[in-house]
Design a protein around this motif. Structure first.
Motif, PDB file in Angstrom:
ATOM      1  N   PRO A 124      27.160  49.341  30.454  1.00 48.56           N
ATOM      2  CA  PRO A 124      27.379  48.882  31.926  1.00 48.56           C
ATOM      3  C   PRO A 124      26.125  47.839  32.053  1.00 48.56           C
ATOM      4  N   VAL A 125      25.005  47.763  31.429  1.00 45.71           N
ATOM      5  CA  VAL A 125      23.951  46.974  31.764  1.00 45.71           C
ATOM      6  C   VAL A 125      23.770  45.979  30.699  1.00 45.71           C
ATOM      7  N   SER A 126      23.899  44.535  31.267  1.00 43.11           N
ATOM      8  CA  SER A 126      23.687  43.326  30.117  1.00 43.11           C
ATOM      9  C   SER A 126      22.322  42.766  30.404  1.00 43.11           C
ATOM     10  N   MET A 164      21.110  43.211  34.075  1.00 38.72           N
ATOM     11  CA  MET A 164      21.986  42.988  35.264  1.00 38.72           C
ATOM     12  C   MET A 164      23.367  44.220  34.800  1.00 38.72           C
ATOM     13  N   GLY A 165      23.488  44.876  35.797  1.00 34.87           N
ATOM     14  CA  GLY A 165      24.473  45.824  35.851  1.00 34.87           C
ATOM     15  C   GLY A 165      24.369  47.170  36.725  1.00 34.87           C
ATOM     16  N   LYS A 166      25.301  47.862  36.727  1.00 33.21           N
ATOM     17  CA  LYS A 166      25.153  49.299  37.581  1.00 33.21           C
ATOM     18  C   LYS A 166      24.250  50.076  36.827  1.00 33.21           C
ATOM     19  N   MET A 208      10.864  41.041  39.133  1.00 36.40           N
ATOM     20  CA  MET A 208      11.806  40.931  40.413  1.00 36.40           C
ATOM     21  C   MET A 208      12.913  41.907  40.515  1.00 36.40           C
ATOM     22  N   VAL A 209      13.161  42.310  41.746  1.00 36.53           N
ATOM     23  CA  VAL A 209      14.174  43.451  41.868  1.00 36.53           C
ATOM     24  C   VAL A 209      14.862  42.623  43.288  1.00 36.53           C
ATOM     25  N   PRO A 210      15.973  41.718  42.790  1.00 33.68           N
ATOM     26  CA  PRO A 210      16.568  41.054  43.798  1.00 33.68           C
ATOM     27  C   PRO A 210      17.681  41.899  44.557  1.00 33.68           C
ATOM     28  N   THR A 211      17.872  41.853  45.809  1.00 33.52           N
ATOM     29  CA  THR A 211      18.846  42.602  46.659  1.00 33.52           C
ATOM     30  C   THR A 211      19.963  42.059  46.955  1.00 33.52           C
ATOM     31  N   ASP A 212      20.247  40.621  46.340  1.00 35.96           N
ATOM     32  CA  ASP A 212      21.626  40.134  46.433  1.00 35.96           C
ATOM     33  C   ASP A 212      21.903  39.282  45.169  1.00 35.96           C
ATOM     34  N   LEU A 213      22.954  38.879  44.819  1.00 36.96           N
ATOM     35  CA  LEU A 213      23.513  37.756  43.724  1.00 36.96           C
ATOM     36  C   LEU A 213      22.560  36.639  43.901  1.00 36.96           C
ATOM     37  N   LEU A 214      22.393  36.193  44.851  1.00 37.13           N
ATOM     38  CA  LEU A 214      21.939  34.859  45.304  1.00 37.13           C
ATOM     39  C   LEU A 214      20.256  34.882  44.539  1.00 37.13           C
ATOM     40  N   ALA A 240      24.864  48.054  41.424  1.00 39.74           N
ATOM     41  CA  ALA A 240      25.236  48.994  42.335  1.00 39.74           C
ATOM     42  C   ALA A 240      24.560  49.093  43.498  1.00 39.74           C
ATOM     43  N   GLU A 241      23.558  48.343  43.750  1.00 40.73           N
ATOM     44  CA  GLU A 241      22.800  48.232  45.046  1.00 40.73           C
ATOM     45  C   GLU A 241      23.391  47.296  46.164  1.00 40.73           C
ATOM     46  N   PHE A 242      24.364  46.309  45.659  1.00 39.29           N
ATOM     47  CA  PHE A 242      25.066  45.404  46.661  1.00 39.29           C
ATOM     48  C   PHE A 242      26.350  45.084  46.098  1.00 39.29           C
TER      49      PHE A 242
END
Length: 433
Positions: free
Chosen positions: A70-72, A87-89, A198-204, A239-241
């Motif tokens: 699930p993680v790329s 990136m992934g859940k 970095m741990v982004p909280t949205d895809l942007l 999974a967080e957004f």
């Protein structure tokens, strides 16, 4: 002779004839040395071969197909070396291990948390860093554009000095694009460079911040201090957004179009091929497109040619002016409008430019759900805003226009051409009201 005697004679004759026949266990007698003729038995089908299992070993069942990871993972070039993107859940579950690998011998980790980070996510990150054998120092950062003030960065640097952070420690930043851009600046400045996760909280934040962070503002002058990001690791836990819908996703799609137009035709063709599934929210295609766009932006940001790096600003000039004049408009729609205007402006500057490129870009933006913005604008006010922004950064009035796919450059625009196009643009948007 009576009838009873006759019936007894017939039964004796039948018995004598039966004794002359060969039995199943005996071969029939032959006379004069003749060979016995054996009747042919009907052929039986050969039995199917059976698998032989060695004695003492039980037969193993066929292995089940492996489940997809699930993680790329993707490795991207950055000014500080390689940037590893996960990136992934469930991607956040590897944070402690990744941070420990960066530090070598864990000691301190500075955790920069945006004020709007959910407590559950913050707790999970603290647990991961504790598992990585780090001692924690925390600082809360105001989310959004206010944190990109240069004075805010100075306060954060003082906080780092008080905590005793060194270049052998790790900085973990959690938040949106603005928070991550601030973290990229302070990490690059502190002690000649401190490892950043970095741990982004949205895809942007995942697409924009790692390779092209937003500049810092200085006392009202926007985008005054450029930032060269060099994060070592980016962990984007979907999974967080919501990674398939929302304004942040639409902003990513607009950024994908701008990047593809500035990169090359192959990148643009791949985006056009995925447009319908991206608009429908397909998670797998979205992940593939995010990695594709990040690789393109990495190539452009790392290019030694200034003209190539200029393409990263495609569509942003008009979007910045409209953001001030049309409050409440979605940033994704404003960037799309900036690209529409710049492509039409390019037709006047480059007569050999194929107008089909303009129509193809318009169709792609519409398929991705990035429609025109109804508004009432004064073309002269827009022109003045463009001049003010450009002259605050350069002594020449240059706008980023696409002279072709893969050829987005800063170009000089005559005043009369600018006013004519702005008049037509504002008139068309006013008609949508």
């Amino acid at each position: 002779m009576s009838e009873t005697d006759e019936r007894m004679e017939e039964q004796v004759d039948l018995v004598d004839q039966t004794d002359d026949l060969p039995s199943p266990q005996q071969e029939p007698e032959t006379g004069d040395g003749a060979e016995a003729i054996q009747p042919e038995a009907p052929a039986k089908p050969a039995p199917a071969p059976k698998a032989v299992t060695p004695r003492g070993h039980a037969k193993k069942p066929d292995p089940a197909p492996a489940a997809p990871d699930p993680v790329s993972r993707q490795s991207l070039p950055s000014p500080g070396g390689q940037c590893n993107v996960r990136m992934g859940k469930g991607a956040i579950d590897g944070l402690g291990r990744e941070a420990k690998a960066l530090a070598g011998k864990p000691r301190l980790a500075l955790l920069l948390l945006a004020g709007d980070v959910r407590p559950k996510l913050a707790k999970k990150i603290r647990r991961q860093l504790a598992d990585g054998e780090f001692l924690l120092a925390e600082a809360e950062v105001e989310p959004g554009a206010p944190c990109r003030e240069f004075s805010y960065a100075g306060k954060l640097l003082k906080r780092m000095a008080k905590a005793g952070i060194t270049s052998d420690d790790v900085i973990v930043a959690v938040g949106d694009t603005d928070v991550l851009s601030l973290a990229a600046f302070v990490a690059g400045m502190w002690c000649g460079g401190t490892p950043l996760v970095m741990v982004p909280t949205d895809l942007l934040g995942c697409v924009e911040a790692p390779l092209t962070p937003r500049p810092l503002d200085v006392k009202g002058l926007s985008d005054a201090v450029r930032v060269k990001a060099s994060p070592k690791t980016v962990i984007c836990d979907t999974a967080e957004f919501d990674a398939t819908a929302g304004e942040a996703v639409r902003s990513v799609l607009a950024l994908c179009v701008a990047t593809a137009m500035a990169d090359n035709q192959n990148t643009l063709n791949r985006l056009i091929g995925r447009a319908d599934s991206l608009a429908a929210g397909d998670a797998d295609d979205m992940r593939t497109q995010v990695f594709d766009t990040m690789k393109s932006r990495a190539r452009m940001a790392m290019s030694s040619a200034v003209a190539v790096r200029q393409g990263l600003g495609y569509g942003s000039e008009l979007a910045a002016v409209m953001a001030r004049l049309v409050p409440g408009a979605a940033p994704s729609a404003l960037l799309a409008e900036g690209m529409r205007f710049a492509s039409r402006l390019a037709i006047s500057l480059e007569e050999s430019l194929d107008i089909d490129m303009v129509f193809a870009q318009d169709a792609l933006l519409d398929r991705l759900g990035l429609h025109e913005v109804p508004c009432d604008l004064d073309p002269f006010q827009v022109a003045e805003g463009l001049r003010e922004d450009r002259f605050s950064h350069s002594n020449r009035f240059l706008l980023t226009v696409p002279l072709g796919v893969g050829k987005v450059r800063l170009s000089s625009v005559p005043d009369d051409v600018l006013i004519d196009h702005l008049t037509a643009f504002c008139s068309a948007r006013r008609a949508l009201l």
